[in-house]
Design a protein around this motif. Sequence first.
Motif, mmCIF file in Angstrom:
data_model
loop_
_atom_site.group_PDB
_atom_site.id
_atom_site.type_symbol
_atom_site.label_atom_id
_atom_site.label_comp_id
_atom_site.label_asym_id
_atom_site.label_seq_id
_atom_site.Cartn_x
_atom_site.Cartn_y
_atom_site.Cartn_z
ATOM 1 N N LEU A 27 -82.719 -32.511 -35.888
ATOM 2 C CA LEU A 27 -82.835 -32.544 -34.428
ATOM 3 C C LEU A 27 -81.501 -32.930 -33.803
ATOM 4 O O LEU A 27 -81.278 -34.047 -33.361
ATOM 5 C CB LEU A 27 -83.946 -33.505 -34.010
ATOM 6 N N GLN A 28 -80.594 -31.944 -33.804
ATOM 7 C CA GLN A 28 -79.265 -32.091 -33.246
ATOM 8 C C GLN A 28 -78.984 -30.878 -32.361
ATOM 9 O O GLN A 28 -79.507 -29.795 -32.592
ATOM 10 C CB GLN A 28 -78.205 -32.164 -34.346
ATOM 11 N N ASP A 29 -78.128 -31.070 -31.384
ATOM 12 C CA ASP A 29 -77.814 -29.976 -30.467
ATOM 13 C C ASP A 29 -77.207 -28.781 -31.184
ATOM 14 O O ASP A 29 -77.469 -27.631 -30.824
ATOM 15 C CB ASP A 29 -76.840 -30.470 -29.390
ATOM 16 N N ALA A 30 -76.394 -29.032 -32.235
ATOM 17 C CA ALA A 30 -75.686 -27.951 -32.907
ATOM 18 C C ALA A 30 -76.534 -27.242 -33.962
ATOM 19 O O ALA A 30 -76.106 -26.242 -34.532
ATOM 20 C CB ALA A 30 -74.414 -28.495 -33.561
ATOM 21 N N ASN A 31 -77.716 -27.752 -34.231
ATOM 22 C CA ASN A 31 -78.570 -27.192 -35.276
ATOM 23 C C ASN A 31 -79.654 -26.331 -34.634
ATOM 24 O O ASN A 31 -80.508 -26.833 -33.902
ATOM 25 C CB ASN A 31 -79.201 -28.319 -36.096
ATOM 26 N N GLU A 32 -79.623 -25.044 -34.929
ATOM 27 C CA GLU A 32 -80.592 -24.133 -34.318
ATOM 28 C C GLU A 32 -82.023 -24.420 -34.763
ATOM 29 O O GLU A 32 -82.978 -24.039 -34.086
ATOM 30 C CB GLU A 32 -80.214 -22.682 -34.623
ATOM 31 N N LEU A 33 -82.182 -25.073 -35.925
ATOM 32 C CA LEU A 33 -83.526 -25.446 -36.370
ATOM 33 C C LEU A 33 -84.182 -26.435 -35.403
ATOM 34 O O LEU A 33 -85.406 -26.545 -35.346
ATOM 35 C CB LEU A 33 -83.474 -26.075 -37.763
ATOM 36 N N ALA A 34 -83.337 -27.160 -34.644
ATOM 37 C CA ALA A 34 -83.873 -28.163 -33.728
ATOM 38 C C ALA A 34 -84.743 -27.533 -32.651
ATOM 39 O O ALA A 34 -85.673 -28.175 -32.146
ATOM 40 C CB ALA A 34 -82.727 -28.935 -33.079
ATOM 41 N N ARG A 35 -84.463 -26.300 -32.288
ATOM 42 C CA ARG A 35 -85.194 -25.690 -31.171
ATOM 43 C C ARG A 35 -86.667 -25.474 -31.491
ATOM 44 O O ARG A 35 -87.533 -26.056 -30.824
ATOM 45 C CB ARG A 35 -84.505 -24.395 -30.751
ATOM 46 N N PRO A 36 -87.014 -24.663 -32.516
ATOM 47 C CA PRO A 36 -88.443 -24.456 -32.761
ATOM 48 C C PRO A 36 -89.155 -25.686 -33.302
ATOM 49 O O PRO A 36 -90.274 -26.000 -32.882
ATOM 50 C CB PRO A 36 -88.464 -23.305 -33.778
ATOM 51 N N TYR A 37 -88.510 -26.410 -34.222
ATOM 52 C CA TYR A 37 -89.136 -27.610 -34.766
ATOM 53 C C TYR A 37 -89.256 -28.691 -33.696
ATOM 54 O O TYR A 37 -90.293 -29.329 -33.545
ATOM 55 C CB TYR A 37 -88.328 -28.152 -35.946
ATOM 56 N N GLY A 38 -88.157 -28.904 -32.965
ATOM 57 C CA GLY A 38 -88.153 -29.931 -31.939
ATOM 58 C C GLY A 38 -89.115 -29.629 -30.813
ATOM 59 O O GLY A 38 -89.809 -30.524 -30.316
ATOM 60 N N THR A 39 -89.178 -28.370 -30.397
ATOM 61 C CA THR A 39 -90.096 -27.982 -29.330
ATOM 62 C C THR A 39 -91.539 -28.255 -29.718
ATOM 63 O O THR A 39 -92.336 -28.756 -28.909
ATOM 64 C CB THR A 39 -89.925 -26.483 -28.992
ATOM 65 N N ASP A 40 -91.885 -27.959 -30.977
ATOM 66 C CA ASP A 40 -93.256 -28.175 -31.416
ATOM 67 C C ASP A 40 -93.588 -29.664 -31.486
ATOM 68 O O ASP A 40 -94.678 -30.086 -31.075
ATOM 69 C CB ASP A 40 -93.488 -27.532 -32.786
ATOM 70 N N PHE A 41 -92.644 -30.471 -31.985
ATOM 71 C CA PHE A 41 -92.921 -31.901 -32.067
ATOM 72 C C PHE A 41 -93.010 -32.533 -30.675
ATOM 73 O O PHE A 41 -93.880 -33.380 -30.423
ATOM 74 C CB PHE A 41 -91.861 -32.630 -32.894
ATOM 75 N N PRO A 47 -77.577 -20.668 -39.582
ATOM 76 C CA PRO A 47 -76.181 -20.295 -39.264
ATOM 77 C C PRO A 47 -75.120 -21.214 -39.842
ATOM 78 O O PRO A 47 -74.103 -20.747 -40.372
ATOM 79 C CB PRO A 47 -76.160 -20.314 -37.726
ATOM 80 N N HIS A 48 -75.322 -22.546 -39.759
ATOM 81 C CA HIS A 48 -74.256 -23.446 -40.203
ATOM 82 C C HIS A 48 -74.201 -23.596 -41.733
ATOM 83 O O HIS A 48 -73.378 -24.342 -42.249
ATOM 84 C CB HIS A 48 -74.386 -24.828 -39.536
ATOM 85 N N TRP A 49 -75.076 -22.890 -42.458
ATOM 86 C CA TRP A 49 -74.993 -22.863 -43.921
ATOM 87 C C TRP A 49 -74.119 -21.710 -44.427
ATOM 88 O O TRP A 49 -73.777 -21.675 -45.605
ATOM 89 C CB TRP A 49 -76.398 -22.711 -44.523
ATOM 90 N N HIS A 50 -73.782 -20.780 -43.572
ATOM 91 C CA HIS A 50 -73.132 -19.544 -44.012
ATOM 92 C C HIS A 50 -71.800 -19.806 -44.706
ATOM 93 O O HIS A 50 -70.932 -20.510 -44.189
ATOM 94 C CB HIS A 50 -72.916 -18.626 -42.810
ATOM 95 N N HIS A 51 -71.663 -19.259 -45.895
ATOM 96 C CA HIS A 51 -70.460 -19.359 -46.736
ATOM 97 C C HIS A 51 -70.163 -20.795 -47.165
ATOM 98 O O HIS A 51 -69.029 -21.116 -47.533
ATOM 99 C CB HIS A 51 -69.239 -18.753 -46.035
ATOM 100 N N ARG A 52 -71.185 -21.634 -47.154
ATOM 101 C CA ARG A 52 -71.026 -22.991 -47.668
ATOM 102 C C ARG A 52 -71.764 -23.136 -48.988
ATOM 103 O O ARG A 52 -72.538 -22.253 -49.374
ATOM 104 C CB ARG A 52 -71.532 -24.014 -46.645
ATOM 105 N N GLU A 53 -71.530 -24.253 -49.686
ATOM 106 C CA GLU A 53 -72.081 -24.433 -51.018
ATOM 107 C C GLU A 53 -72.763 -25.794 -51.158
ATOM 108 O O GLU A 53 -72.385 -26.764 -50.503
ATOM 109 C CB GLU A 53 -70.979 -24.334 -52.082
ATOM 110 N N PHE A 54 -73.764 -25.841 -52.030
ATOM 111 C CA PHE A 54 -74.353 -27.106 -52.449
ATOM 112 C C PHE A 54 -73.453 -27.735 -53.510
ATOM 113 O O PHE A 54 -72.868 -27.028 -54.335
ATOM 114 C CB PHE A 54 -75.737 -26.884 -53.071
ATOM 115 N N ASP A 55 -73.350 -29.051 -53.508
ATOM 116 C CA ASP A 55 -72.628 -29.726 -54.584
ATOM 117 C C ASP A 55 -73.317 -29.438 -55.913
ATOM 118 O O ASP A 55 -74.548 -29.487 -56.014
ATOM 119 C CB ASP A 55 -72.602 -31.230 -54.331
ATOM 120 N N GLY A 56 -72.523 -29.137 -56.927
ATOM 121 C CA GLY A 56 -73.068 -28.889 -58.254
ATOM 122 C C GLY A 56 -73.484 -27.457 -58.504
ATOM 123 O O GLY A 56 -73.894 -27.112 -59.616
#
Length: 388
Positions: free
Chosen positions: A68-82, A323-332
């Motif tokens: 639930l952050q302004d820069a995270n698009e997941l915040a919109r649908p999840y946050g709206t429902d909560f 969106p903010h996961w694009h071209h990023r990696e998990f550690d390990g």
Amino acid sequence: MQNIKIAQLPFYWRLVSREEKVDGIVDSKYPFSFDFNRELGLVIQRRDTQVLAALEKIYQLGHNIGYLQDANELARPYGTDFIRYLNNVLVKNVNIRRILEIGCGGCVVLADLKNRGFDVLGIDSSPFAALEGTKKGVEVLTDFFPSQRIEGTYDLIFHVDVLEHIEDPVSFLKHHYTRLNDNGLVVVNVPDATESIQLGDISMAMHQHLNYFTLKSLARTLQAADFEVVSVDKAKYGGSLYAIGRRRAQTSHAANVYARFHEEVYEAFIAKAIKMVDAMRSLIKEITSNSENTLGFYVPLRSLPYIATLQIHYPFRFFDDTPHWHHREFDGVDVRVENFEDLRARPVTHIIIMSLTFDHIIRKKIHAEFGETIQVMSLSEVAHRTNQ
């Protein structure tokens, strides 16, 4: 009793580009195994001191602070429902004026409440939350709950994706009593592990989640903390559970006589999980045995427990539309996360959809673009075939 143990599960606490990775903050992998809290009927992660120390460190550094952050698009649908759910609570309880949020992240919900005239306070161990609070005019204490820095009592305490991270959820909830007025409410939002436990799906395993709640075990946890359970509900969007507990005017000491629940549910989960792991092993072996085939996992975070358990080696590809996961990696795991446009530009022959919640949406999207040229199998399909 049989169990599922993952010797080296990647420690999910961030996604960064390969160039941004800085080693030495915490290890990239730690052991993981499931366990069971008999009193609560609750599937948990077996407590490991190294894991707990690593989690505390990353929380204080400002990582895993919630979506639930302004820069995270997941915040919109999840946050709206909560917020919709929380609004229903406020409408039915017009006496609520003072509200405390634990683990307030980007202060999205608190800012909305303050703008509507409520007296609000946030508490979060991450300095990120205090910075966001300053931007939005919301007071935030940088500390873990419970904290001596909190003054007075509140009509409502709520938290979003917090209780699953807590080592002792009953004790944590009991501390709410000292900060709630008589008949005050607690509203809890946690990931819903009900379907994964029923199917024997281990994709829910991650170090930051210490507890895996179902409708029943969430209610039992509130009851064990001596709350009157008002409601436990499935979210309208995504895979979450919401619950409302009411502080009793007088404690009933229910936890002292709390009955032990049988382990049949947990034993069934582990038995099905062992079969599920074997089924995934067979499926992946069948796909990768042909050198002309290429394999992708859609929603890669949920694939990590299987990849680690089966010790699957590259090459495989990760796809996710966050969106903010694009071209990023998990550690390990040195595999960059690609999006749907990357899949369109360079398709694979086989995809395994690793989300139970968004399976049908992802499948429909792939089928509309590629027809039958990509063979799609879902986690849900594997589970249902295994459990027939």
